[in-house]
Scaffold this motif. Structure first.
Motif, mmCIF file in Angstrom:
data_model
loop_
_atom_site.group_PDB
_atom_site.id
_atom_site.type_symbol
_atom_site.label_atom_id
_atom_site.label_comp_id
_atom_site.label_asym_id
_atom_site.label_seq_id
_atom_site.Cartn_x
_atom_site.Cartn_y
_atom_site.Cartn_z
ATOM 1 N N LYS A 9 0.843 -1.190 0.000
ATOM 2 C CA LYS A 9 0.000 0.000 0.000
ATOM 3 C C LYS A 9 0.881 1.244 0.000
ATOM 4 O O LYS A 9 1.793 1.379 0.805
ATOM 5 C CB LYS A 9 -0.928 0.008 1.213
ATOM 6 N N LEU A 10 0.586 2.151 -0.922
ATOM 7 C CA LEU A 10 1.287 3.425 -1.009
ATOM 8 C C LEU A 10 0.305 4.566 -0.805
ATOM 9 O O LEU A 10 -0.867 4.466 -1.174
ATOM 10 C CB LEU A 10 1.946 3.592 -2.385
ATOM 11 N N ALA A 11 0.784 5.647 -0.227
ATOM 12 C CA ALA A 11 0.014 6.881 -0.149
ATOM 13 C C ALA A 11 0.570 7.841 -1.189
ATOM 14 O O ALA A 11 1.780 8.067 -1.243
ATOM 15 C CB ALA A 11 0.119 7.499 1.242
ATOM 16 N N ASN A 13 -0.108 11.605 -3.613
ATOM 17 C CA ASN A 13 -0.885 12.787 -3.943
ATOM 18 C C ASN A 13 -0.168 13.569 -5.030
ATOM 19 O O ASN A 13 0.921 13.179 -5.473
ATOM 20 C CB ASN A 13 -1.194 13.650 -2.698
ATOM 21 N N GLU A 41 -8.709 4.602 -1.847
ATOM 22 C CA GLU A 41 -9.213 5.305 -0.676
ATOM 23 C C GLU A 41 -8.691 6.740 -0.686
ATOM 24 O O GLU A 41 -7.492 6.978 -0.773
ATOM 25 C CB GLU A 41 -8.748 4.609 0.604
ATOM 26 N N THR A 43 -8.152 9.831 1.567
ATOM 27 C CA THR A 43 -8.085 10.106 2.994
ATOM 28 C C THR A 43 -8.418 11.571 3.280
ATOM 29 O O THR A 43 -8.430 12.416 2.394
ATOM 30 C CB THR A 43 -6.679 9.813 3.541
ATOM 31 N N GLN A 47 -4.504 12.469 0.681
ATOM 32 C CA GLN A 47 -3.719 11.409 0.057
ATOM 33 C C GLN A 47 -4.665 10.354 -0.522
ATOM 34 O O GLN A 47 -5.792 10.193 -0.057
ATOM 35 C CB GLN A 47 -2.792 10.732 1.068
ATOM 36 N N TYR A 49 -4.787 6.219 -1.133
ATOM 37 C CA TYR A 49 -4.154 4.942 -0.818
ATOM 38 C C TYR A 49 -4.362 4.003 -2.000
ATOM 39 O O TYR A 49 -5.507 3.791 -2.442
ATOM 40 C CB TYR A 49 -4.765 4.322 0.435
ATOM 41 N N GLU A 51 -3.064 0.140 -3.756
ATOM 42 C CA GLU A 51 -2.349 -1.137 -3.611
ATOM 43 C C GLU A 51 -1.622 -1.434 -4.914
ATOM 44 O O GLU A 51 -2.228 -1.475 -5.981
ATOM 45 C CB GLU A 51 -3.336 -2.260 -3.298
ATOM 46 N N VAL A 74 2.690 4.389 4.394
ATOM 47 C CA VAL A 74 1.401 4.258 5.065
ATOM 48 C C VAL A 74 1.632 3.696 6.463
ATOM 49 O O VAL A 74 2.390 2.747 6.636
ATOM 50 C CB VAL A 74 0.461 3.331 4.271
ATOM 51 N N LYS A 79 2.115 12.480 8.058
ATOM 52 C CA LYS A 79 1.441 12.532 6.766
ATOM 53 C C LYS A 79 1.899 13.757 5.978
ATOM 54 O O LYS A 79 2.503 14.679 6.520
ATOM 55 C CB LYS A 79 -0.079 12.567 6.958
#
Length: 208
Positions: A9-11, A13, A41, A43, A47, A49, A51, A74, A79
């Motif tokens: 999982k990466l965040a 933006n 997702e 947030t 950001q 999320y 996969e 993540v 953040k």
């Protein structure tokens, strides 16, 4: 693409800019790594999320960076900086300072996910007063707030910790504050809980 079954999982933006925005090129690249049955997702701290297959991870990171997507870890990290719309322009609202502050603190390991926010004027559209660390630009200087909490029955506005900081003093103070939290906070202890337990006076003494 080959699929290994394992994902990371990466965040991501679109970088620190005028609010939370993505352009068409960024969306096209993101779509390459999203399966038909997957969800993204969004947030509350601006950001996404996503996969990504572990076998595609390094290539994906390179492609993301080429189109200006910023990548963050993540979990229990600082953040990326939540920002406002910067309605008066990048220089006047302090965009370079926001970008530099984000570069210095985003992704740092802390006891519990920490949400910083920045706004370029006292209107506080970036919600700095209800986040863990908040910065408000006033003229050529910066006020620093800590311990805000946006949700729950114990929601509260942040406490003003410093006012009239230069940009350099802001960077140093926030970085030191994060060091104090990392060294003295308990595992899984939210920042506002840490302030309550450890005491604002003790934090002040260490900052000095």
């Amino acid at each position: 693409m080959e699929t290994s079954g394992k994902t990371t999982k990466l965040a991501v933006n679109g970088g620190i800019s005028f609010g939370s925005k993505l352009n068409a090129r960024q969306l096209v690249v993101l779509a390459k790594y999203i399966k038909d049955d997957s969800e993204i997702e969004l947030t509350t701290f601006q950001q996404l999320y996503i996969e990504v297959e572990e076998s595609d991870l390094e290539v994906a990171k390179e492609e993301f960076e080429k189109v200006g997507l910023s990548i963050y870890p993540v979990g229990a990290y600082v953040k990326s900086l939540r920002t406002c719309g910067f309605c008066k322009g990048a220089e006047e609202e302090g965009m370079p300072v926001a970008i530099e502050l984000n570069r210095r603190i985003a992704g740092r390991e802390v006891p519990w996910p920490l949400r910083p926010a920045y706004t370029g004027c006292p209107n506080a559209c970036g919600e700095p007063l209800v986040n863990d660390i908040g910065v408000i630009k006033k003229n050529e200087f910066y006020d620093l707030y800590v311990g805000g909490k946006a949700t729950g029955e114990n929601a509260r506005t942040a406490i003003k910790l410093r006012e009239g900081l230069s940009s350099e003093d802001l960077y140093v103070t926030v970085e030191k504050l994060l060091e104090i939290y990392k060294e003295n906070g308990k595992k899984r202890e939210a920042f506002w809980k840490f302030i309550n337990r450890y005491g604002l006076e003790n934090i002040e003494n260490l900052l000095v």
